[in-house]
Design a protein around this motif. Structure first.
Motif, PDB file in Angstrom:
ATOM      1  N   GLU A   1       4.867  41.396  57.531  1.00 39.84           N
ATOM      2  CA  GLU A   1       6.090  40.822  58.084  1.00 39.84           C
ATOM      3  C   GLU A   1       5.861  39.400  58.576  1.00 39.84           C
ATOM      4  O   GLU A   1       6.731  38.531  58.450  1.00 39.84           O
ATOM      5  CB  GLU A   1       6.605  41.697  59.221  1.00 39.84           C
ATOM      6  CG  GLU A   1       7.106  43.060  58.779  1.00 39.84           C
ATOM      7  CD  GLU A   1       7.497  43.934  59.955  1.00 39.84           C
ATOM      8  OE1 GLU A   1       7.340  43.463  61.104  1.00 39.84           O
ATOM      9  OE2 GLU A   1       7.973  45.067  59.734  1.00 39.84           O
ATOM     10  N   ASP A   2       4.681  39.161  59.161  1.00 40.79           N
ATOM     11  CA  ASP A   2       4.391  37.825  59.686  1.00 40.79           C
ATOM     12  C   ASP A   2       4.199  36.799  58.574  1.00 40.79           C
ATOM     13  O   ASP A   2       4.454  35.605  58.774  1.00 40.79           O
ATOM     14  CB  ASP A   2       3.138  37.860  60.563  1.00 40.79           C
ATOM     15  CG  ASP A   2       3.386  38.627  61.855  1.00 40.79           C
ATOM     16  OD1 ASP A   2       4.566  38.828  62.195  1.00 40.79           O
ATOM     17  OD2 ASP A   2       2.398  39.029  62.506  1.00 40.79           O
ATOM     18  N   THR A   3       3.730  37.240  57.393  1.00 40.49           N
ATOM     19  CA  THR A   3       3.429  36.296  56.312  1.00 40.49           C
ATOM     20  C   THR A   3       4.543  36.213  55.275  1.00 40.49           C
ATOM     21  O   THR A   3       4.407  35.517  54.284  1.00 40.49           O
ATOM     22  CB  THR A   3       2.124  36.699  55.604  1.00 40.49           C
ATOM     23  OG1 THR A   3       2.244  38.046  55.112  1.00 40.49           O
ATOM     24  CG2 THR A   3       0.953  36.624  56.573  1.00 40.49           C
TER      25      THR A   3
ATOM     26  N   LYS B   1      -2.900  34.969  73.088  1.00 41.13           N
ATOM     27  CA  LYS B   1      -3.891  35.144  72.022  1.00 41.13           C
ATOM     28  C   LYS B   1      -5.189  35.744  72.572  1.00 41.13           C
ATOM     29  O   LYS B   1      -6.292  35.335  72.227  1.00 41.13           O
ATOM     30  CB  LYS B   1      -4.178  33.821  71.307  1.00 41.13           C
ATOM     31  CG  LYS B   1      -2.959  33.234  70.596  1.00 41.13           C
ATOM     32  CD  LYS B   1      -3.313  32.006  69.797  1.00 41.13           C
ATOM     33  CE  LYS B   1      -2.092  31.428  69.101  1.00 41.13           C
ATOM     34  NZ  LYS B   1      -1.483  32.391  68.154  1.00 41.13           N
TER      35      LYS B   1
ATOM     36  N   THR C   1      -4.249  41.981  66.749  1.00 42.99           N
ATOM     37  CA  THR C   1      -3.141  42.856  66.378  1.00 42.99           C
ATOM     38  C   THR C   1      -3.566  44.318  66.430  1.00 42.99           C
ATOM     39  O   THR C   1      -2.819  45.185  66.906  1.00 42.99           O
ATOM     40  CB  THR C   1      -2.636  42.509  64.974  1.00 42.99           C
ATOM     41  OG1 THR C   1      -2.252  41.127  64.938  1.00 42.99           O
ATOM     42  CG2 THR C   1      -1.452  43.372  64.589  1.00 42.99           C
TER      43      THR C   1
ATOM     44  N   ILE D   1       2.569  44.875  59.999  1.00 40.54           N
ATOM     45  CA  ILE D   1       2.858  43.727  60.884  1.00 40.54           C
ATOM     46  C   ILE D   1       2.433  42.431  60.222  1.00 40.54           C
ATOM     47  O   ILE D   1       3.162  41.422  60.263  1.00 40.54           O
ATOM     48  CB  ILE D   1       2.156  43.922  62.235  1.00 40.54           C
ATOM     49  CG1 ILE D   1       2.756  45.117  62.981  1.00 40.54           C
ATOM     50  CG2 ILE D   1       2.263  42.658  63.084  1.00 40.54           C
ATOM     51  CD1 ILE D   1       2.044  45.450  64.270  1.00 40.54           C
ATOM     52  N   GLN D   2       1.259  42.433  59.612  1.00 39.57           N
ATOM     53  CA  GLN D   2       0.777  41.214  58.951  1.00 39.57           C
ATOM     54  C   GLN D   2       1.660  40.832  57.765  1.00 39.57           C
ATOM     55  O   GLN D   2       1.912  39.650  57.522  1.00 39.57           O
ATOM     56  CB  GLN D   2      -0.669  41.402  58.511  1.00 39.57           C
ATOM     57  CG  GLN D   2      -1.645  41.492  59.672  1.00 39.57           C
ATOM     58  CD  GLN D   2      -3.059  41.809  59.234  1.00 39.57           C
ATOM     59  OE1 GLN D   2      -3.290  42.216  58.087  1.00 39.57           O
ATOM     60  NE2 GLN D   2      -4.022  41.613  60.145  1.00 39.57           N
TER      61      GLN D   2
END
Length: 539
Positions: free
Chosen positions: A489-491, A459, A463, A486-487
């Motif tokens: 897909e992550d959520t 961390k 991103t 990307i966000q």
């Protein structure tokens, strides 16, 4: 042709030119005091001539052979390799010019004029000339019959006379020798003086060592088109109150001219006096090695008795394929019997020459500031970019120093675009143009992925930062779009119970006979309750 003390620069460049060109005739001509046509130095200043004669006395290329059959002299183009590697190392990839953030119009102009292959090619040529001759001058030029925009022209160090004040360039005079049919003793020069906000043009007719008298620009076809753009007779206004030229030294300082006020701010060539001595010794070593090859050829010595006569006046010969000889008696030498046929072959000192040459080459490379691996002299092979950087520490340090010495490129690019707007229309950039230099070695995709993964796990980077690391050539829009994907897909919601009926659509087929899994679980519980235990008798 140059006033004192700039005649020293021309003389030094003439010697470096001979090594850079790699022509043995030029080297012999220079060190033996001839004239190559590059510049007539027969009338050079006594100080320069004396210094050259003293160096030629020690130089292997300046020695006159004393034998009837002088050995062949060979030249190894190490000097040219140094210039080529210096330029390709500095500009391993094209530089990127960027306008102020958010100025889309200026960035479009930058991309059309500066971020093009021709700019990179000109810089590459200028960087090699700077390495060999101590520096190079970049100046803004234009010709409406050639291009619709301005461009940067790079001029070698022996075709300019700079003016410095407190280490900053304040003006510069360039000259170009023009073709003519007025005779070999006449020289026509187009002289250009770059001052703040202006360029002055003039034409002179003189000789090799004298600028001569000024002539109208209309008297030569290469300069007559300038007359219609001049104001006050010889001046072209740039429309900006800035100097349209920058000096890019190869390296600094230059101890050779540190006590000359007019020359002390000039750069230092990679071909300094001590490096040239090493290059001279390398050529001598290489020529000796090749001479060993000549002397090492097998030679056969045969007695007169076993030669075959070719006839009166035609001499004799020996047939190497003959296997049987008639009795010929015994040959003697100093009262002792000797062989009628003897072979002679001298040793070729390969190892001695190779180690000597490599030692001299390593010394020259170290003096110039590069690592041996850059010239292919490292036995170990570097597998990753990190290992390459470690083994090329000197090369990377030299490149970083040269990049800082090219800091004026940003000012020159900004001035170029402002002059371009004045001459061809358009909007001049309000903020300075930035120059981004690429890395020497690019990490492999796997190495970049490992780095990004480690940063994500720790961390330690956002991103957006990680996306920019993987795709350094993307603009802000591309980066923002990738970050958003990307966000998303992550959520995205993930069912822990597996796919439900809605996942297959409203028309998904069903089987009325299929039992509900919860009913089967309930039946199992009932069966469990029916199992007898020691405390409860079976029913």
């Amino acid at each position: 042709m140059a006033p004192k003390p700039h005649d020293q620069v021309l003389e030094a460049c003439r010697e470096r030119q001979a090594w850079w060109a790699g022509d043995p005739d030029l080297l012999v001509d220079y060190y033996r005091g001839g004239s190559t046509g590059y510049d007539d130095v027969s009338k050079a200043r006594t100080r320069s001539r004396t210094r050259r004669t003293r160096r030629a006395w020690d130089a292997w290329w300046g020695k006159t052979p004393s034998t009837l059959h002088p050995p062949r002299k060979l030249h190894v183009p190490v000097a040219a390799d140094i210039g080529r590697i210096a330029a390709s190392t500095l500009l391993s990839e094209p530089v990127t010019f960027r306008a102020a953030e958010g100025d889309k119009a200026a960035q479009q102009l930058v991309d059309d004029i500066l971020n093009v292959d021709d700019v990179y090619s000109r810089m590459l040529v200028g960087a090699e000339a700077a390495s060999m001759l101590s520096g190079v001058y970049g100046r803004v030029v234009w010709d409406k019959d050639v291009d619709d925009h301005t461009w940067i022209d790079y001029v070698d160090a022996d075709r300019a006379i700079p003016e410095f004040r407190w280490g900053r360039l304040t003006g510069c005079t360039f000259w170009t020798e023009l073709d003519h049919d007025l005779g070999d003793n006449v020289v026509l020069r187009h002289v250009e003086y770059y001052g703040k906000g202006r360029i002055e043009h003039s034409l002179y007719m003189g000789s090799r060592d004298n600028i001569g008298r000024q002539k109208p620009l209309t008297e030569h076809p290469d300069t007559q088109h300038l007359a219609e753009h001049l104001s006050d007779g010889t001046i072209v206004s740039l429309g900006v109150d800035e100097l349209a030229v920058e000096y890019f030294p190869n390296m600094r300082p230059n101890p050779q001219w540190r006590n000359e006020p007019a020359l002390r701010h000039l750069g230092r060539s990679d071909l300094t006096i001590d490096v040239i001595r090493l290059l001279d010794a390398m050529d001598e070593t290489w020529s000796s090695w090749m001479r060993d090859l000549e002397l090492g050829k097998g030679r056969m010595f045969a007695s007169q008795e076993i030669l075959t006569s070719l006839g009166a006046g035609k001499g004799s010969a020996f047939d190497l394929d003959q296997t049987i000889f008639s009795p010929i008696g015994t040959a003697t030498k100093d009262g002792e019997a000797v062989s009628l046929l003897e072979a002679q072959q001298f040793d070729i000192r390969v190892d001695e020459h190779q180690r000597t040459f490599e030692g001299l080459l390593r010394q020259a490379i170290s003096r110039v500031g590069y690592s041996p691996i850059t010239f292919g002299l490292q036995d170990e092979v570097a597998a990753t970019a990190t290992e390459v950087d470690a083994k090329e520490r000197d090369t990377n340090a030299t490149r970083s120093a040269k990049i800082r010495l090219w800091s004026g490129l940003s000012r020159l690019a900004t001035t170029q675009l402002r002059i371009d707007a004045h001459l061809f229309g358009g909007t001049a950039p309000a903020e300075p143009i930035e120059v981004e230099w690429p890395d020497t070695h690019q990490e492999s995709p796997r190495a970049v992925a490992d780095t990004v993964n480690i940063l994500a796990q720790a961390k330690a980077a956002s991103t957006e930062t990680r996306v920019r690391m993987v795709n350094p050539d993307w603009d802000d829009k591309q980066v923002e779009a990738e970050v958003a994907r990307i966000q998303d897909e992550d959520t995205a919601p993930i069912s822990i119970m597996g796919p439900g009926e809605s996942d297959f659509g409203a028309d998904a087929p069903t089987d009325e006979n299929d039992d509900d899994p919860m009913d089967e679980l309930a039946d199992d519980d009932e069966a469990k309750d029916a199992v007898p235990t020691p405390d409860s008798p079976a029913k």
